[in-house]
Design a protein around this motif. Structure first.
Motif, PDB file in Angstrom:
ATOM      1  N   VAL A 109       0.886  -1.166   0.000  1.00  0.00           N
ATOM      2  CA  VAL A 109       0.000   0.000   0.000  1.00  0.00           C
ATOM      3  C   VAL A 109       0.919   1.209   0.000  1.00  0.00           C
ATOM      4  N   ASP A 110       0.960   1.882  -1.127  1.00  0.00           N
ATOM      5  CA  ASP A 110       1.926   2.946  -1.396  1.00  0.00           C
ATOM      6  C   ASP A 110       1.319   4.306  -1.081  1.00  0.00           C
ATOM      7  N   LEU A 111       1.862   4.996  -0.067  1.00  0.00           N
ATOM      8  CA  LEU A 111       1.386   6.322   0.304  1.00  0.00           C
ATOM      9  C   LEU A 111       2.227   7.427  -0.327  1.00  0.00           C
ATOM     10  N   THR A 112       3.037   7.094  -1.318  1.00  0.00           N
ATOM     11  CA  THR A 112       3.832   8.087  -2.046  1.00  0.00           C
ATOM     12  C   THR A 112       3.187   8.317  -3.412  1.00  0.00           C
ATOM     13  N   PRO A 113       3.606   9.369  -4.133  1.00  0.00           N
ATOM     14  CA  PRO A 113       3.045   9.594  -5.471  1.00  0.00           C
ATOM     15  C   PRO A 113       3.732   8.771  -6.574  1.00  0.00           C
ATOM     16  N   ALA A 114       4.412   7.689  -6.204  1.00  0.00           N
ATOM     17  CA  ALA A 114       5.147   6.914  -7.209  1.00  0.00           C
ATOM     18  C   ALA A 114       4.234   6.346  -8.282  1.00  0.00           C
ATOM     19  N   ALA A 115       3.048   5.938  -7.898  1.00  0.00           N
ATOM     20  CA  ALA A 115       2.028   5.461  -8.852  1.00  0.00           C
ATOM     21  C   ALA A 115       2.508   4.279  -9.693  1.00  0.00           C
ATOM     22  N   ILE A 116       3.165   3.324  -9.030  1.00  0.00           N
ATOM     23  CA  ILE A 116       3.532   2.085  -9.720  1.00  0.00           C
ATOM     24  C   ILE A 116       2.295   1.222  -9.922  1.00  0.00           C
ATOM     25  N   GLY A 117       1.467   1.146  -8.891  1.00  0.00           N
ATOM     26  CA  GLY A 117       0.228   0.376  -8.969  1.00  0.00           C
ATOM     27  C   GLY A 117      -0.945   1.268  -9.325  1.00  0.00           C
ATOM     28  N   PRO A 118      -2.157   0.706  -9.380  1.00  0.00           N
ATOM     29  CA  PRO A 118      -3.346   1.488  -9.729  1.00  0.00           C
ATOM     30  C   PRO A 118      -3.683   2.518  -8.664  1.00  0.00           C
ATOM     31  N   TYR A 119      -4.208   3.657  -9.114  1.00  0.00           N
ATOM     32  CA  TYR A 119      -4.688   4.674  -8.180  1.00  0.00           C
ATOM     33  C   TYR A 119      -5.920   4.143  -7.452  1.00  0.00           C
ATOM     34  N   VAL A 123     -14.317   5.123  -3.913  1.00  0.00           N
ATOM     35  CA  VAL A 123     -14.603   5.123  -5.352  1.00  0.00           C
ATOM     36  C   VAL A 123     -14.293   3.774  -5.988  1.00  0.00           C
ATOM     37  N   ASN A 124     -13.065   3.254  -5.765  1.00  0.00           N
ATOM     38  CA  ASN A 124     -12.681   2.082  -6.556  1.00  0.00           C
ATOM     39  C   ASN A 124     -11.844   1.039  -5.812  1.00  0.00           C
ATOM     40  N   ALA A 125     -11.818   1.068  -4.488  1.00  0.00           N
ATOM     41  CA  ALA A 125     -10.974   0.108  -3.754  1.00  0.00           C
ATOM     42  C   ALA A 125     -11.348  -1.330  -4.072  1.00  0.00           C
ATOM     43  N   ASP A 126     -12.628  -1.622  -4.155  1.00  0.00           N
ATOM     44  CA  ASP A 126     -13.060  -3.004  -4.354  1.00  0.00           C
ATOM     45  C   ASP A 126     -12.671  -3.552  -5.721  1.00  0.00           C
ATOM     46  N   GLN A 127     -12.319  -2.679  -6.650  1.00  0.00           N
ATOM     47  CA  GLN A 127     -11.895  -3.128  -7.983  1.00  0.00           C
ATOM     48  C   GLN A 127     -10.437  -3.584  -8.000  1.00  0.00           C
ATOM     49  N   HIS A 128      -9.684  -3.298  -6.942  1.00  0.00           N
ATOM     50  CA  HIS A 128      -8.242  -3.557  -6.966  1.00  0.00           C
ATOM     51  C   HIS A 128      -7.772  -4.402  -5.786  1.00  0.00           C
ATOM     52  N   LEU A 129      -8.648  -5.235  -5.261  1.00  0.00           N
ATOM     53  CA  LEU A 129      -8.293  -6.023  -4.084  1.00  0.00           C
ATOM     54  C   LEU A 129      -7.348  -7.179  -4.395  1.00  0.00           C
ATOM     55  N   THR A 130      -7.097  -7.441  -5.663  1.00  0.00           N
ATOM     56  CA  THR A 130      -6.110  -8.467  -6.017  1.00  0.00           C
ATOM     57  C   THR A 130      -4.822  -7.852  -6.571  1.00  0.00           C
ATOM     58  N   SER A 131      -4.698  -6.541  -6.499  1.00  0.00           N
ATOM     59  CA  SER A 131      -3.487  -5.883  -6.996  1.00  0.00           C
ATOM     60  C   SER A 131      -2.339  -6.055  -6.008  1.00  0.00           C
ATOM     61  N   GLN A 132      -1.143  -6.254  -6.528  1.00  0.00           N
ATOM     62  CA  GLN A 132       0.023  -6.427  -5.671  1.00  0.00           C
ATOM     63  C   GLN A 132       0.481  -5.109  -5.064  1.00  0.00           C
ATOM     64  N   GLU A 136      -8.028   2.128   5.624  1.00  0.00           N
ATOM     65  CA  GLU A 136      -9.306   1.658   5.088  1.00  0.00           C
ATOM     66  C   GLU A 136      -9.075   0.632   3.979  1.00  0.00           C
ATOM     67  N   VAL A 137      -8.124   0.915   3.098  1.00  0.00           N
ATOM     68  CA  VAL A 137      -7.804  -0.026   2.018  1.00  0.00           C
ATOM     69  C   VAL A 137      -7.216  -1.312   2.587  1.00  0.00           C
ATOM     70  N   ALA A 138      -6.320  -1.190   3.564  1.00  0.00           N
ATOM     71  CA  ALA A 138      -5.704  -2.390   4.149  1.00  0.00           C
ATOM     72  C   ALA A 138      -6.761  -3.283   4.793  1.00  0.00           C
ATOM     73  N   GLU A 139      -7.740  -2.684   5.456  1.00  0.00           N
ATOM     74  CA  GLU A 139      -8.803  -3.488   6.056  1.00  0.00           C
ATOM     75  C   GLU A 139      -9.596  -4.234   4.985  1.00  0.00           C
ATOM     76  N   ARG A 140      -9.843  -3.581   3.863  1.00  0.00           N
ATOM     77  CA  ARG A 140     -10.564  -4.249   2.776  1.00  0.00           C
ATOM     78  C   ARG A 140      -9.720  -5.369   2.172  1.00  0.00           C
ATOM     79  N   LEU A 141      -8.421  -5.137   2.036  1.00  0.00           N
ATOM     80  CA  LEU A 141      -7.532  -6.192   1.546  1.00  0.00           C
ATOM     81  C   LEU A 141      -7.540  -7.387   2.492  1.00  0.00           C
ATOM     82  N   ALA A 142      -7.464  -7.108   3.783  1.00  0.00           N
ATOM     83  CA  ALA A 142      -7.451  -8.187   4.773  1.00  0.00           C
ATOM     84  C   ALA A 142      -8.755  -8.974   4.748  1.00  0.00           C
TER      85      ALA A 142
END
Length: 318
Positions: free
Chosen positions: A97-107, A112-121, A300-306
């Motif tokens: 879970v990247d809190l920097t603006p590196a934007a390697i993974g999906p925004y 809005v869209n957390a549930d669409q990316h729950l399998t993203s590395q 919030e995202v980490a809880e959804r991933l878990a």
């Protein structure tokens, strides 16, 4: 069953993440705080709280005896550092879970869209300004097309640490792109202001959306959509609020829009939303709402991933 997490970055954001995690997220178990400065306040606090630490960066984390049990790694360093950290962690299959603006993974914006990316590395949390404003752009664009959206994030200069200051260019680029990709605007622009006022001001965000037309029904639908979105964000960021009602302004014929939309039909209305974000003051002062919204959104995202990993239907992360 708890999900074990590690945090890279022992500065303001990483330390706030740690304290939030310990105080209000029982499903997430912080097992390590990682830094590069042995004398940092964050590492000292973590040790007092019984959390393992290392001052050898990501390699120190990898060398820890319990590293194999860590499922999620938060990166609260900088855009450049995250590129190196992600490369070092890639062979180990950790979810980032990247809190920097590196934007390697999906925004990702949780509401809005957390549930669409729950399998993203690797999940990118955009920026503090993005977390505050993109939900509003999306709230308008899900009701009517938005040819152009512009956001201005004003934060207290005191709340902008070395990482934030080093990443100002990445902030504007990443946020502008995410306004389009996640917010739904055809064109997006982001501006950040470091306000030196004393005493420090709370985070203020302004969202401008240009739209083609407006009638009473559409005005009501946009207003309801924005107000509903503010309520959703405030569920995990309690200090998030509107400063006044949604504003609708007719665009005058002599207002110069060619530089914004040179090839688009001329929009006729501007929707303006004025926001304020007050921090929870767990570790950072209340004026640092810009950092608070980032850590709250990341958790919030980490809880959804878990929860997704623990669900019977969960599949291997790809």
């Amino acid at each position: 069953m708890t999900t074990k997490v590690a945090i890279i970055g022992s500065g303001n954001i990483g330390t706030d993440l740690l304290i939030k995690c310990l105080r209000g997220h029982p499903d997430l178990e912080p097992t390590a705080l990682v830094g590069i400065d042995a004398a940092s306040d964050g590492l000292a606090r973590a040790r007092r709280l019984g959390v393992a630490t290392t001052d050898r960066g990501v390699q120190g984390l990898i060398d820890m005896s319990g590293f194999h049990e860590v499922d999620i790694v938060f990166d609260a360093t900088s855009a450049k550092a995250h590129e190196a950290n992600a490369a070092a962690l890639a062979p180990h299959g950790k979810r980032l879970v990247d809190l920097t603006p590196a934007a390697i993974g999906p925004y990702v914006i949780p509401v809005v869209n957390a549930d669409q990316h729950l399998t993203s590395q690797n999940i990118n949390m955009v920026t503090c300004g993005g977390q505050a404003t993109i939900p509003i752009v999306h709230a308008v664009s899900r009701v009517t097309p938005v040819p152009y959206a512009e956001i201005v994030a004003s934060i207290a200069s005191r709340s902008a640490g070395p990482g934030t200051r080093a990443n100002v260019d990445e902030f504007t680029e990443t946020t502008s792109k995410a306004i389009e990709v996640v917010g739904g605007a055809r064109r997006g622009k982001a501006v950040i202001v470091l306000n030196p006022a004393e005493p420090p001001m709370l985070m203020r965000d302004t969202v401008f959306c240009l739209i083609d037309d407006l009638d009473d029904e559409l005005r009501a639908r946009i207003t309801e959509s924005v107000e509903s979105m503010v309520t959703e964000v405030a569920r995990y960021v309690p200090g998030y609020r509107m400063k006044q009602k949604v504003q609708f302004t007719r665009i005058e014929e002599d207002e110069p829009l060619r530089t914004l939309l040179p090839d688009e039909p001329r929009p006729r209305w501007k929707v303006s939303v004025f926001l304020e974000v007050e921090g929870a003051a767990h570790y950072l002062p209340a004026y640092a709402g810009n950092l608070d919204i980032m850590t709250s959104a990341a958790l919030e995202v980490a809880e959804r991933l878990a929860a997704h990993s623990a669900a019977p239907h969960a599949r291997e992360v790809v």
